[in-house]
Structure formats: C-alpha cells, structure tokens
Scaffold this motif. Sequence first.
Motif, PDB file in Angstrom:
ATOM      1  N   LEU A  51       0.679  -1.011  -0.243  1.00 56.33           N
ATOM      2  CA  LEU A  51       0.423   0.543  -0.240  1.00 56.33           C
ATOM      3  C   LEU A  51       0.566   1.380  -0.094  1.00 56.33           C
ATOM      4  CD1 LEU A  51      -2.924  -1.099   2.499  1.00 56.33           C
ATOM      5  CD2 LEU A  51      -3.439  -0.356  -0.324  1.00 56.33           C
ATOM      6  N   ALA A  53       3.223   2.507  -2.187  1.00 57.02           N
ATOM      7  CA  ALA A  53       2.785   2.684  -3.599  1.00 57.02           C
ATOM      8  C   ALA A  53       2.035   3.683  -3.872  1.00 57.02           C
ATOM      9  CB  ALA A  53       2.986   1.558  -4.575  1.00 57.02           C
ATOM     10  N   VAL A  54       0.729   3.650  -2.997  1.00 60.50           N
ATOM     11  CA  VAL A  54      -0.583   4.431  -3.273  1.00 60.50           C
ATOM     12  C   VAL A  54      -0.531   5.106  -1.867  1.00 60.50           C
ATOM     13  CG1 VAL A  54      -3.173   4.439  -2.845  1.00 60.50           C
ATOM     14  CG2 VAL A  54      -1.692   2.093  -3.945  1.00 60.50           C
ATOM     15  N   ALA A  55      -0.329   5.179  -0.617  1.00 58.40           N
ATOM     16  CA  ALA A  55      -0.191   6.521  -0.022  1.00 58.40           C
ATOM     17  C   ALA A  55       0.635   7.207  -0.251  1.00 58.40           C
ATOM     18  CB  ALA A  55       0.364   4.902   1.777  1.00 58.40           C
ATOM     19  N   ARG A  58       0.689  10.718  -0.842  1.00 53.35           N
ATOM     20  CA  ARG A  58      -0.570  11.218  -0.180  1.00 53.35           C
ATOM     21  C   ARG A  58       0.087  11.433   0.696  1.00 53.35           C
ATOM     22  NH1 ARG A  58      -5.975   9.413  -1.985  1.00 53.35           N
ATOM     23  NH2 ARG A  58      -6.721   9.736  -0.185  1.00 53.35           N
ATOM     24  N   ILE A 182      -5.980   6.242   3.131  1.00 53.22           N
ATOM     25  CA  ILE A 182      -5.041   4.903   3.055  1.00 53.22           C
ATOM     26  C   ILE A 182      -3.841   5.524   4.186  1.00 53.22           C
ATOM     27  CG2 ILE A 182      -3.582   4.850   1.038  1.00 53.22           C
ATOM     28  CD1 ILE A 182      -6.158   4.425   0.507  1.00 53.22           C
ATOM     29  N   TRP A 183      -3.921   6.405   5.019  1.00 50.59           N
ATOM     30  CA  TRP A 183      -3.077   6.330   5.276  1.00 50.59           C
ATOM     31  C   TRP A 183      -3.524   5.105   6.995  1.00 50.59           C
ATOM     32  CZ3 TRP A 183       2.276   6.049   5.347  1.00 50.59           C
ATOM     33  CH2 TRP A 183       2.751   7.413   3.884  1.00 50.59           C
ATOM     34  N   THR A 186      -2.812   1.505   5.337  1.00 58.81           N
ATOM     35  CA  THR A 186      -1.106   1.004   6.082  1.00 58.81           C
ATOM     36  C   THR A 186      -0.411   1.481   6.703  1.00 58.81           C
ATOM     37  OG1 THR A 186      -1.467   2.637   3.075  1.00 58.81           O
ATOM     38  CG2 THR A 186       0.887   2.534   3.994  1.00 58.81           C
ATOM     39  N   ALA A 229      -6.116  -4.410  -0.253  1.00 57.22           N
ATOM     40  CA  ALA A 229      -6.900  -3.319  -1.071  1.00 57.22           C
ATOM     41  C   ALA A 229      -8.659  -4.200   0.230  1.00 57.22           C
ATOM     42  CB  ALA A 229      -6.846  -4.596  -2.371  1.00 57.22           C
ATOM     43  N   ILE A 232      -9.215  -1.283   2.836  1.00 57.62           N
ATOM     44  CA  ILE A 232      -9.473   0.042   2.374  1.00 57.62           C
ATOM     45  C   ILE A 232     -11.045  -0.108   1.663  1.00 57.62           C
ATOM     46  CG2 ILE A 232      -9.398   1.592   0.486  1.00 57.62           C
ATOM     47  CD1 ILE A 232      -6.456   0.972   0.400  1.00 57.62           C
TER      48      ILE A 232
END
Length: 306
Positions: A51, A53-55, A58, A182-183, A186, A229, A232
């Motif tokens: 995660l 990579a997504v967090a 942001r 997201i955070w 994560t 996933a 989330i």
Amino acid sequence: MGRLTRTQSTLLLAFLILTWGANWPLTKYALHFIPPVLFSGLRTLLGGIALLAVAIPRYKELRLKSTLPIYAVSAVVNVMCYYGFQTVGLEYLPSGLFSAIVFLQPVLVGVFAWMWLGESMNRSKFSGLLFGFVGVAVICTGAGGLSGHISWEGIALALASALTWAVGTIYVKKVSPRVDPIWLVTMQLLIGGSFMTGAGSAFESWSDIVWTPSFVATLLFISILVIAAGWIVFYRLMDSGEAGKVASFTFLIPLSAIGMGALFLNEPLTPTLLAGLLLIVSGIALVNRKPRPRAVRETADAVRHS
C-alpha cells in the motif's frame, strides 16, 4: 469522502465478499507451510508495504504527529488482536466452526453502533442481524464445520477475534473524519505486521517455513487483495453508510467461501447451505428495510382497528 452510489457499493461489496470468502480456506491451506504468528505478521506487513505505493503520493495527508495514536490503536485492535486471534485459533478449531463464531461480528457491530455511534436500532434490524448469524451457523455446521476436534481455547480465540473486529470497526468509523483512509490502512498494517513478525521471529522459526510456489502465491494473494485492498474497501463502505447495515452484508462471506469450495474443490452443496442462504438474505433484508414513517404507521393502525 462522499457517499457511494448503489452501483459502486454493490461492486465493492461483491469484491469484499469474494476475496474475504477466499481468505478462510486459503489461510487454512497456508498454515501447512508456515507457523501461525509469522504468517500473521508476514501477510499484514506485506500488505502494508504494497500500500505504500498508493500512500506515499499522499504524504501530506499522513500528519503523523496528530494521527499516530489513531494508527497505533487501530493496529492493535484490527491487526495484532484480530489477525493474531484468528490465525492461532484456526489451529484449534475446524475453519467452518471458527468462521461461524467470528461472524457474530456483524451483530456486535450493530449493537455497538447503536450504543456508541447513535445509529438506529429497532426490532427489524436486530432480528435481521440474528437471522444472519443463525444463517452462517447453519451453513458452517452443514458444511462439516462441527466435525473434528473442538477446543475451548479455539472457541475463546474465535470470540476474541469477533469482538476485536467489531470494536475496531466502530473505532475506525468514529475516527475516520480525522485520518486519511489510505494512510490508516497502510500504517495499521505496517505497525501491526512489524510487531507480529518480530514476535513470530522470537517464538517461532523461519526455518519452518516451506517456500513452495503455491504458498508464495497464496501469501501474495492474501497480503495484497484480501488484506491491503480488502481493508480499504471495507472502511470505504463503512464510511459511506451505517456500520450495522454494511456489516450485515458480511454474513455472505462464509457462503462465498463454501461456494468457492463447491466450484473449485468439488465440495458438495447441501440443503443446509440453501437454508442458511435463505436466513442470511432474509436477515440482510430486515436490517436494510426502511422503517415506515410514523404518520403512515398510525394510519395503518387506524385502518386495522376500524
């Protein structure tokens, strides 16, 4: 975050039911290759790393000074306790019985949401939650969930897993306006996964892990889709609607697990499966039924008594 459309909610629920349904048989399978605490740690830690990579893009939403206590509490309840109790408990009980007990969680969520979040609770909603739980129990016992050795330790761990999942769900629902979702996922996975991997390293042996291709594929599937996933999606659904109503749909997860067994492992479909499905669908309908306005109820009562 804004509310989801009906189509978005349906698609996210379908994803959650399918992936979390697959989690139970896959976890039971993976425990043939790895000690339980190390498995709890590795699958959650890998989910948190994925995660990032997504967090990371942001990063401004992290606000670590003000949100670290929230991440820490969520990690303890939703990762260390929930996954720890779940993974160790599956060593003591058949997976069907264990999952039936864990899915007391939607009932607990409905009650806790009424107590702590001020969500509505009426006879229809409470009856629906009980219908769903009984449906899960019927399905799991009919699928052989009561066969094999049953221990009080396993039952206690399953109850603890249900309780911590319910408390964690309500906690996240309550603090969600203060953190980036997201955070939150994560950090809870990184903190909880690091702790459990360390505990597993201290009390278990890495040399006991059998790194077969099928185990690695199972570990990656659970880490990325089921955990990273899945959490989330679960929190997004909770943030968009009433906790009790969203939780009622998770009664379909054991049904999904057994359906996958029938489809891919040629496990039989029994009459108890259909009976349990009827109870679950009835329960979900009762939980999500909109109460009639007071004026309509009073008119209907007057007509009945005239």
